[in-house]
Scaffold this motif. Structure first.
Motif, PDB file in Angstrom:
ATOM      1  N   CYS A  56       0.834  -1.215   0.000  1.00 26.82           N
ATOM      2  CA  CYS A  56       0.000   0.000   0.000  1.00 26.82           C
ATOM      3  C   CYS A  56       0.864   1.260   0.000  1.00 26.82           C
ATOM      4  O   CYS A  56       1.828   1.362   0.755  1.00 26.82           O
ATOM      5  N   SER A  57       0.489   2.219  -0.837  1.00 26.23           N
ATOM      6  CA  SER A  57       1.235   3.477  -0.920  1.00 26.23           C
ATOM      7  C   SER A  57       0.719   4.493   0.092  1.00 26.23           C
ATOM      8  O   SER A  57       1.418   5.414   0.478  1.00 26.23           O
ATOM      9  N   ILE A  58      -0.536   4.341   0.505  1.00 25.24           N
ATOM     10  CA  ILE A  58      -1.096   5.195   1.559  1.00 25.24           C
ATOM     11  C   ILE A  58      -1.702   4.275   2.609  1.00 25.24           C
ATOM     12  O   ILE A  58      -2.445   3.343   2.278  1.00 25.24           O
ATOM     13  N   ILE A  59      -1.376   4.539   3.877  1.00 22.37           N
ATOM     14  CA  ILE A  59      -1.894   3.714   4.980  1.00 22.37           C
ATOM     15  C   ILE A  59      -2.359   4.638   6.106  1.00 22.37           C
ATOM     16  O   ILE A  59      -1.563   5.408   6.644  1.00 22.37           O
ATOM     17  N   LEU A  60      -3.630   4.581   6.425  1.00 27.48           N
ATOM     18  CA  LEU A  60      -4.138   5.361   7.558  1.00 27.48           C
ATOM     19  C   LEU A  60      -4.111   4.498   8.825  1.00 27.48           C
ATOM     20  O   LEU A  60      -4.028   3.275   8.756  1.00 27.48           O
ATOM     21  N   GLY A  61      -4.221   5.159   9.968  1.00 26.25           N
ATOM     22  CA  GLY A  61      -4.320   4.452  11.239  1.00 26.25           C
ATOM     23  C   GLY A  61      -5.763   4.436  11.709  1.00 26.25           C
ATOM     24  O   GLY A  61      -6.433   5.474  11.710  1.00 26.25           O
ATOM     25  N   GLY A  62      -6.253   3.258  12.085  1.00 23.42           N
ATOM     26  CA  GLY A  62      -7.594   3.151  12.645  1.00 23.42           C
ATOM     27  C   GLY A  62      -7.543   3.108  14.161  1.00 23.42           C
ATOM     28  O   GLY A  62      -6.453   3.097  14.756  1.00 23.42           O
ATOM     29  N   ASN A  63      -8.703   3.070  14.788  1.00 26.21           N
ATOM     30  CA  ASN A  63      -8.746   3.050  16.251  1.00 26.21           C
ATOM     31  C   ASN A  63      -8.009   1.838  16.824  1.00 26.21           C
ATOM     32  O   ASN A  63      -7.312   1.944  17.837  1.00 26.21           O
ATOM     33  N   HIS A  64      -8.114   0.671  16.165  1.00 26.91           N
ATOM     34  CA  HIS A  64      -7.418  -0.522  16.665  1.00 26.91           C
ATOM     35  C   HIS A  64      -5.897  -0.369  16.555  1.00 26.91           C
ATOM     36  O   HIS A  64      -5.167  -0.718  17.480  1.00 26.91           O
ATOM     37  N   ASP A  65      -5.440   0.159  15.403  1.00 22.61           N
ATOM     38  CA  ASP A  65      -3.995   0.356  15.205  1.00 22.61           C
ATOM     39  C   ASP A  65      -3.438   1.290  16.283  1.00 22.61           C
ATOM     40  O   ASP A  65      -2.377   1.035  16.862  1.00 22.61           O
ATOM     41  N   LEU A  66      -4.165   2.395  16.518  1.00 22.00           N
ATOM     42  CA  LEU A  66      -3.655   3.418  17.434  1.00 22.00           C
ATOM     43  C   LEU A  66      -3.723   2.955  18.885  1.00 22.00           C
ATOM     44  O   LEU A  66      -2.867   3.309  19.706  1.00 22.00           O
ATOM     45  N   ALA A  67      -4.726   2.123  19.210  1.00 25.58           N
ATOM     46  CA  ALA A  67      -4.826   1.601  20.580  1.00 25.58           C
ATOM     47  C   ALA A  67      -3.708   0.573  20.837  1.00 25.58           C
ATOM     48  O   ALA A  67      -3.075   0.591  21.900  1.00 25.58           O
ATOM     49  N   VAL A  68      -3.475  -0.295  19.858  1.00 23.10           N
ATOM     50  CA  VAL A  68      -2.403  -1.283  20.008  1.00 23.10           C
ATOM     51  C   VAL A  68      -1.049  -0.578  20.123  1.00 23.10           C
ATOM     52  O   VAL A  68      -0.158  -1.020  20.855  1.00 23.10           O
ATOM     53  N   ALA A  69      -0.914   0.550  19.439  1.00 25.45           N
ATOM     54  CA  ALA A  69       0.330   1.321  19.494  1.00 25.45           C
ATOM     55  C   ALA A  69       0.465   2.114  20.789  1.00 25.45           C
ATOM     56  O   ALA A  69       1.501   2.722  21.041  1.00 25.45           O
ATOM     57  N   GLY A  70      -0.587   2.115  21.611  1.00 23.29           N
ATOM     58  CA  GLY A  70      -0.534   2.826  22.889  1.00 23.29           C
ATOM     59  C   GLY A  70      -0.877   4.306  22.781  1.00 23.29           C
ATOM     60  O   GLY A  70      -0.725   5.060  23.747  1.00 23.29           O
ATOM     61  N   LYS A  71      -1.373   4.738  21.618  1.00 23.81           N
ATOM     62  CA  LYS A  71      -1.679   6.169  21.450  1.00 23.81           C
ATOM     63  C   LYS A  71      -3.066   6.552  21.963  1.00 23.81           C
ATOM     64  O   LYS A  71      -3.313   7.701  22.299  1.00 23.81           O
ATOM     65  N   ILE A  72      -3.984   5.600  21.970  1.00 24.59           N
ATOM     66  CA  ILE A  72      -5.306   5.831  22.554  1.00 24.59           C
ATOM     67  C   ILE A  72      -5.649   4.632  23.436  1.00 24.59           C
ATOM     68  O   ILE A  72      -4.994   3.597  23.364  1.00 24.59           O
ATOM     69  N   SER A  73      -6.693   4.801  24.254  1.00 27.17           N
ATOM     70  CA  SER A  73      -7.006   3.761  25.244  1.00 27.17           C
ATOM     71  C   SER A  73      -7.965   2.704  24.693  1.00 27.17           C
ATOM     72  O   SER A  73      -8.742   2.964  23.779  1.00 27.17           O
ATOM     73  N   LEU A 100       2.742   1.469  13.676  1.00 30.65           N
ATOM     74  CA  LEU A 100       1.315   1.767  13.886  1.00 30.65           C
ATOM     75  C   LEU A 100       1.132   3.145  14.526  1.00 30.65           C
ATOM     76  O   LEU A 100       0.213   3.887  14.171  1.00 30.65           O
ATOM     77  N   ALA A 101       2.036   3.480  15.448  1.00 27.61           N
ATOM     78  CA  ALA A 101       1.935   4.779  16.134  1.00 27.61           C
ATOM     79  C   ALA A 101       2.149   5.943  15.173  1.00 27.61           C
ATOM     80  O   ALA A 101       1.696   7.059  15.424  1.00 27.61           O
ATOM     81  N   SER A 102       2.836   5.674  14.069  1.00 29.54           N
ATOM     82  CA  SER A 102       3.138   6.753  13.116  1.00 29.54           C
ATOM     83  C   SER A 102       1.973   7.049  12.176  1.00 29.54           C
ATOM     84  O   SER A 102       1.996   8.023  11.421  1.00 29.54           O
ATOM     85  N   LEU A 103       0.929   6.224  12.201  1.00 33.38           N
ATOM     86  CA  LEU A 103      -0.170   6.374  11.233  1.00 33.38           C
ATOM     87  C   LEU A 103      -1.168   7.444  11.675  1.00 33.38           C
ATOM     88  O   LEU A 103      -1.471   7.576  12.854  1.00 33.38           O
ATOM     89  N   GLU A 104      -1.666   8.181  10.694  1.00 36.06           N
ATOM     90  CA  GLU A 104      -2.669   9.221  10.956  1.00 36.06           C
ATOM     91  C   GLU A 104      -4.051   8.707  10.552  1.00 36.06           C
ATOM     92  O   GLU A 104      -4.184   7.986   9.564  1.00 36.06           O
ATOM     93  N   PRO A 105      -5.106   9.112  11.287  1.00 37.15           N
ATOM     94  CA  PRO A 105      -6.452   8.647  10.941  1.00 37.15           C
ATOM     95  C   PRO A 105      -7.094   9.443   9.797  1.00 37.15           C
ATOM     96  O   PRO A 105      -8.223   9.166   9.401  1.00 37.15           O
ATOM     97  N   GLU A 106      -6.357  10.422   9.281  1.00 37.42           N
ATOM     98  CA  GLU A 106      -6.944  11.329   8.289  1.00 37.42           C
ATOM     99  C   GLU A 106      -5.843  11.855   7.382  1.00 37.42           C
ATOM    100  O   GLU A 106      -4.745  12.158   7.850  1.00 37.42           O
TER     101      GLU A 106
END
Ligand code: ZN
Length: 252
Positions: A56-73, A100-106
């Motif tokens: 994939c050339s573009i990859i966004l972060g979803g709620n699961h990705d960001l939670a596993v990365a420790g960025k959200i609860s 995963l922590a580096s991904l943006e949701p938007e």
């Protein structure tokens, strides 16, 4: 115009992801864009991260990705989602979590000179909020107007769908495979397209879902069969909640 493969919500389902990537290779897409949630629920988070990064050339972060990365609860997650999330945290190494922590949701991108807003969830709140009904479409359209875009590709609901605002008419319709949608049309004030989920569809069709945007800007939804029994068995063998295996087979 480039030919784009659009995927979302892989959720650690390697069997489904490989089937979708094989389909997109046959379609000879130039790029694949992933709208988030690579991990969570399924038994193959590392393998899915690797395949998505490769393809994939573009990859966004979803709620699961960001939670596993420790960025959200995990606090806002359902019980099974939180259990699978904690399981995933233990399976991934530091560099996978950093990714995963580096991904943006938007992300705002250009496609053939047109601005397209890519989000995991509802543009009004792209990490958490869904587009399930007409009021969600209206709310998304307000957020899109603020950002100056008319077209949004999103995931998160796991239901392939098109939402639009046209002459103050607001609609949200489920999309069926083979359907061709003209979303880059002047007649829409706002249009939202969700390609459905690769790894955990919830529209009562177990087949992996995705979409292709062709050279003419037409969007075509596709479904591909994959070894759903193997994916479900792997979930059970991994000691993940049994419900997560069952829902794969019913597409719910
Ligand atoms: Zn998801």
């Amino acid at each position: 115009m480039k030919k784009i493969g659009l995927i979302s919500d892989v959720h650690g389902n390697l069997h489904a992801l490989l089937a979708v990537l094989a389909y997109l290779e046959k379609e000879q897409v130039d790029e694949i864009w992933c709208l988030g949630d690579i991990v969570g629920y399924g038994a193959f988070p590392s393998e899915c991260i690797e395949k998505v990064r490769e393809n994939c050339s573009i990859i966004l972060g979803g709620n699961h990705d960001l939670a596993v990365a420790g960025k959200i609860s995990f606090r806002e997650f359902s019980f099974d989602a939180a259990v699978a999330g904690e399981w995933t945290v233990k399976r991934l190494n530091d560099s996978e979590k950093e990714f995963l922590a580096s991904l943006e949701p938007e992300l705002l991108v250009k496609l053939d000179g047109r601005s397209v807003l890519l989000t995991h969830g509802n543009p009004a709140n792209p990490i958490w909020d869904y587009v399930f009904g007409r009021f969600d479409v209206q709310r998304a359209a307000y957020a899109m107007e603020e950002k100056g875009v008319k077209v949004n590709f999103l995931g998160h609901s796991h239901v392939p769908s098109i939402g639009y605002v046209r002459n103050s008419e607001v609609e949200l319709e489920v999309c069926r495979p083979g359907e061709t949608l003209t979303i880059f049309s002047q007649e829409y004030d706002a249009v939202l397209f969700n390609p459905g989920s690769v790894g955990q569809p919830r529209d009562f069709d177990w087949r992996a879902s995705g979409a292709v945007i062709d050279e003419d800007g037409l969007v075509k939804l596709f479904r591909v069969e994959y070894d759903v029994n193997a994916a479900a068995e792997a979930i059970i063998e991994a000691d993940l909640p049994v419900f997560l295996a069952q829902r794969l087979k019913s597409g719910s």
